[in-house]
Design a protein around this motif. Structure first.
Motif, PDB file in Angstrom:
ATOM      1  N   HIS A 105      88.542 -12.335  28.007  1.00 26.07           N
ATOM      2  CA  HIS A 105      87.650 -13.465  27.754  1.00 26.07           C
ATOM      3  C   HIS A 105      88.451 -14.742  27.500  1.00 26.07           C
ATOM      4  O   HIS A 105      88.089 -15.821  27.982  1.00 26.07           O
ATOM      5  CB  HIS A 105      86.761 -13.174  26.549  1.00 26.07           C
ATOM      6  CG  HIS A 105      85.542 -12.382  26.875  1.00 26.07           C
ATOM      7  ND1 HIS A 105      84.306 -12.951  27.055  1.00 26.07           N
ATOM      8  CD2 HIS A 105      85.364 -11.052  27.072  1.00 26.07           C
ATOM      9  CE1 HIS A 105      83.420 -12.011  27.341  1.00 26.07           C
ATOM     10  NE2 HIS A 105      84.035 -10.854  27.346  1.00 26.07           N
ATOM     11  N   LEU A 169      76.451  -9.669  26.415  1.00 29.17           N
ATOM     12  CA  LEU A 169      75.463 -10.709  26.687  1.00 29.17           C
ATOM     13  C   LEU A 169      76.135 -12.019  27.089  1.00 29.17           C
ATOM     14  O   LEU A 169      75.681 -12.709  28.015  1.00 29.17           O
ATOM     15  CB  LEU A 169      74.575 -10.928  25.457  1.00 29.17           C
ATOM     16  CG  LEU A 169      73.644  -9.768  25.081  1.00 29.17           C
ATOM     17  CD1 LEU A 169      72.867 -10.108  23.812  1.00 29.17           C
ATOM     18  CD2 LEU A 169      72.699  -9.462  26.228  1.00 29.17           C
ATOM     19  N   GLY A 170      77.213 -12.372  26.393  1.00 38.54           N
ATOM     20  CA  GLY A 170      77.924 -13.601  26.733  1.00 38.54           C
ATOM     21  C   GLY A 170      78.536 -13.552  28.110  1.00 38.54           C
ATOM     22  O   GLY A 170      78.600 -14.567  28.815  1.00 38.54           O
ATOM     23  N   ILE A 172      77.499 -11.583  30.838  1.00 38.69           N
ATOM     24  CA  ILE A 172      76.558 -11.489  31.963  1.00 38.69           C
ATOM     25  C   ILE A 172      75.741 -12.765  32.149  1.00 38.69           C
ATOM     26  O   ILE A 172      75.099 -12.939  33.192  1.00 38.69           O
ATOM     27  CB  ILE A 172      75.598 -10.293  31.785  1.00 38.69           C
ATOM     28  CG1 ILE A 172      74.750 -10.459  30.526  1.00 38.69           C
ATOM     29  CG2 ILE A 172      76.371  -8.986  31.744  1.00 38.69           C
ATOM     30  CD1 ILE A 172      73.758  -9.335  30.309  1.00 38.69           C
ATOM     31  N   THR A 173      75.765 -13.667  31.184  1.00 38.62           N
ATOM     32  CA  THR A 173      75.010 -14.920  31.328  1.00 38.62           C
ATOM     33  C   THR A 173      75.858 -16.043  31.887  1.00 38.62           C
ATOM     34  O   THR A 173      75.390 -17.176  32.003  1.00 38.62           O
ATOM     35  CB  THR A 173      74.433 -15.350  29.960  1.00 38.62           C
ATOM     36  OG1 THR A 173      75.481 -15.449  29.002  1.00 38.62           O
ATOM     37  CG2 THR A 173      73.398 -14.353  29.477  1.00 38.62           C
ATOM     38  N   ARG A 174      77.125 -15.760  32.211  1.00 43.47           N
ATOM     39  CA  ARG A 174      77.978 -16.805  32.762  1.00 43.47           C
ATOM     40  C   ARG A 174      77.810 -16.884  34.273  1.00 43.47           C
ATOM     41  O   ARG A 174      77.343 -15.954  34.929  1.00 43.47           O
ATOM     42  CB  ARG A 174      79.435 -16.530  32.385  1.00 43.47           C
ATOM     43  CG  ARG A 174      79.696 -16.725  30.893  1.00 43.47           C
ATOM     44  CD  ARG A 174      81.060 -16.190  30.513  1.00 43.47           C
ATOM     45  NE  ARG A 174      81.339 -16.412  29.102  1.00 43.47           N
ATOM     46  CZ  ARG A 174      82.384 -15.926  28.471  1.00 43.47           C
ATOM     47  NH1 ARG A 174      83.266 -15.190  29.099  1.00 43.47           N
ATOM     48  NH2 ARG A 174      82.579 -16.173  27.188  1.00 43.47           N
ATOM     49  N   TRP A 175      78.304 -17.998  34.837  1.00 41.90           N
ATOM     50  CA  TRP A 175      78.018 -18.291  36.235  1.00 41.90           C
ATOM     51  C   TRP A 175      79.191 -18.001  37.153  1.00 41.90           C
ATOM     52  O   TRP A 175      79.110 -18.217  38.364  1.00 41.90           O
ATOM     53  CB  TRP A 175      77.629 -19.763  36.388  1.00 41.90           C
ATOM     54  CG  TRP A 175      78.560 -20.684  35.697  1.00 41.90           C
ATOM     55  CD1 TRP A 175      78.508 -21.091  34.391  1.00 41.90           C
ATOM     56  CD2 TRP A 175      79.690 -21.321  36.248  1.00 41.90           C
ATOM     57  NE1 TRP A 175      79.525 -21.937  34.080  1.00 41.90           N
ATOM     58  CE2 TRP A 175      80.288 -22.116  35.218  1.00 41.90           C
ATOM     59  CE3 TRP A 175      80.301 -21.324  37.473  1.00 41.90           C
ATOM     60  CZ2 TRP A 175      81.435 -22.870  35.410  1.00 41.90           C
ATOM     61  CZ3 TRP A 175      81.449 -22.080  37.681  1.00 41.90           C
ATOM     62  CH2 TRP A 175      81.987 -22.842  36.662  1.00 41.90           C
ATOM     63  N   TYR A 180      81.445 -12.960  34.322  1.00 38.25           N
ATOM     64  CA  TYR A 180      80.447 -11.934  33.999  1.00 38.25           C
ATOM     65  C   TYR A 180      80.923 -10.530  34.304  1.00 38.25           C
ATOM     66  O   TYR A 180      80.348  -9.552  33.824  1.00 38.25           O
ATOM     67  CB  TYR A 180      79.102 -12.223  34.660  1.00 38.25           C
ATOM     68  CG  TYR A 180      79.029 -12.205  36.155  1.00 38.25           C
ATOM     69  CD1 TYR A 180      78.803 -13.381  36.865  1.00 38.25           C
ATOM     70  CD2 TYR A 180      79.125 -11.016  36.870  1.00 38.25           C
ATOM     71  CE1 TYR A 180      78.702 -13.379  38.239  1.00 38.25           C
ATOM     72  CE2 TYR A 180      79.027 -11.007  38.246  1.00 38.25           C
ATOM     73  CZ  TYR A 180      78.817 -12.194  38.928  1.00 38.25           C
ATOM     74  OH  TYR A 180      78.724 -12.188  40.299  1.00 38.25           O
ATOM     75  N   SER A 183      81.779  -8.024  31.448  1.00 36.36           N
ATOM     76  CA  SER A 183      80.819  -7.154  30.766  1.00 36.36           C
ATOM     77  C   SER A 183      81.105  -5.679  31.024  1.00 36.36           C
ATOM     78  O   SER A 183      80.686  -4.822  30.244  1.00 36.36           O
ATOM     79  CB  SER A 183      79.395  -7.488  31.226  1.00 36.36           C
ATOM     80  OG  SER A 183      79.237  -7.231  32.612  1.00 36.36           O
TER      81      SER A 183
END
Length: 459
Positions: A105, A169-170, A172-175, A180, A183
């Motif tokens: 990350h 969650l952090g 899979i919500t990235r672009w 993502y 995850s």
């Protein structure tokens, strides 16, 4: 997640004493392989007491006989290596995936940070760029404070699974794909922890005695069950369970001294400049013609890995204190070497090569002691009741100092230059070596229960 995973992966009790003389080795060290935090000791508040070696009075002849007999059985009655740690290895491996997640990350955010700075109009502003980098540390700070108490209450397995939720969650919500996809290891940890075993020490303190005995039987054999339970209960009876400890207890003696040592060690570790050096290492490699950031990262990673292997070999052979002192002295020499190469009028090629040598030496020296041993010695010196909270405070101090270094490093380099900043890192390293010499007690070759009983006798 960070303090919990560090406690499991780095716990000295999970590392067999492969190189100690036969009479020094102790099977009890295996009892802590999956313990949420490292130690149970209760150090005295006077520096002179901490500086002394641990007394042998707490170990009875019967204890020594059991240790020698157990060690002989593990080794087959002859020479060779002790492989008693292998049953715990798969569980520790799952836990170590959390470190991979955290590093991934952090790593994948380096590229997007450049785009963010450009899009928001502060590209080139070293302070704001440092702030963007450092702001990600805020989550680690909060997580460190909460992880210890959660592990005390819920155990390591459930704490790990809870901690993976915001990571997944952090991610899979990235672009971006590279973001993502992070995850995936989060799901691996969450699922793997469902099949991992719980710390037998925590199970014992939680009153789940049958489960604790089952774990001990699976890991170390039926012959070790009664001895292990007896050891765990003796410490819990004398110090109390950490399931009902209060935050205010770390302000009381002797816990306050351990919290002070933990916070100071992590403060010195960060202000010795490891993150600044790692950040600046790519530019150092570019000066000698290594333009690929991936190749530069490979050199840094291999150096870190080599240092970690050496630490694995030396931590129970030479001891924690020697590794800390030697590590910080090596870091100081390395920083002064880089400062010398930058300041004095040398041949450009020679100056660049000395800078590379100093950087590599610094990273290796950090990986051999200041990095891993700092995470080992603090919980070893912590009492049963407050170990989770002391670890939380220590790691939150780590991330707070990390934030400060990331925030101001670039600005200080621009204002004063590389040489003065690196020289200050060397000076802090010397202070850290002195601190380790005067404040750190050696704990190698002893089980966690022996450490606690020995220090309790001196308190």
């Amino acid at each position: 997640m960070w303090p919990v995973s560090a406690a499991i992966v780095s716990a000295p009790v999970s590392i067999p004493n492969l190189y100690l003389p036969k009479a020094k080795r102790t099977q009890k060290l295996h009892y802590g392989a999956l313990k949420c935090s490292f130690g149970h000791s209760r150090p005295r508040l006077r520096v002179s007491a901490l500086k002394d070696q641990l007394p042998d009075s707490a170990t009875t002849p019967e204890d020594e006989g059991r240790k020698l007999s157990s060690s002989d059985n593990k080794r087959g009655g002859g020479g060779g290596f002790d492989y008693g740690w292998l049953p715990a290895f798969p569980h520790v491996l799952v836990a170590s995936m959390s470190n991979f997640i955290f590093g991934y990350h952090i790593g994948v955010m380096n590229g997007p940070i450049v785009s963010v700075a450009r899009e928001l109009g502060f590209d080139g502003n070293s302070f704001l760029e440092g702030l963007v980098v450092s702001i990600f540390i805020a989550g680690a700070f909060i997580g460190s404070l909460s992880a210890g108490p959660l592990a005390d209450k819920l155990g390591c397995r459930l704490t790990f699974q809870i901690d993976t939720i915001p990571l997944i969650l952090g991610a899979i919500t990235r672009w971006r794909t590279m973001l993502y996809i992070a995850s995936v290891p989060g799901f691996v940890v969450a699922l793997g922890m469902q099949f991992a075993i719980e710390s037998p020490r925590w199970l014992c303190k939680a009153g789940r005695m049958d489960e604790a005995k089952t774990v001990i039987r699976e890991l170390w054999g039926a012959s070790e069950v009664e001895n292990a339970i007896e050891e765990f209960q003796s410490v819990s009876m004398s110090d109390g369970s950490d399931l009902d400890s209060r935050w205010s207890e770390i302000l009381e003696e002797p816990h306050s001294r351990v919290a002070f040592i933990g916070g100071t060690l992590f403060t010195l570790q960060q202000f010795a400049g490891i993150n600044g050096v790692l950040y600046f290492s790519s530019l150092t490699f570019q000066d000698v013609g290594i333009q690929s950031s991936a190749l530069a990262s490979l050199f840094v990673g291999l150096t870190n890995f080599a240092g970690a292997l050496c630490a694995l070999y030396l931590v129970d052979r030479e001891g924690r204190q020697k590794l800390l002192i030697g590590s910080y002295l090596g870091m100081a020499i390395s920083m002064f070497l880089v400062a010398f190469a930058v300041v004095f009028p040398l041949d450009e090629l020679l100056s660049n090569n000395l800078s590379i040598l100093g950087t590599i030496m610094y990273i290796f020296s950090f990986a051999i002691g200041a990095g891993p041993v700092t995470g080992i010695i603090i919980p070893e010196l912590s009492s049963t009741r407050t170990r989770g909270k002391i670890m939380g405070v220590s790691f939150s101090t780590h991330w707070a100092c990390n934030f400060v270094v990331g925030l101001f490093f670039l600005e200080l380099v621009e204002k004063f230059g590389v040489a003065p900043v690196y020289a200050s890192f060397g000076a802090v390293s010397l202070v850290a070596a002195a601190f380790a010499y005067y404040f750190i007690v050696e704990t190698k070759g002893r089980s966690l229960e022996e450490i606690e009983r020995s220090l309790s006798l001196k308190a």
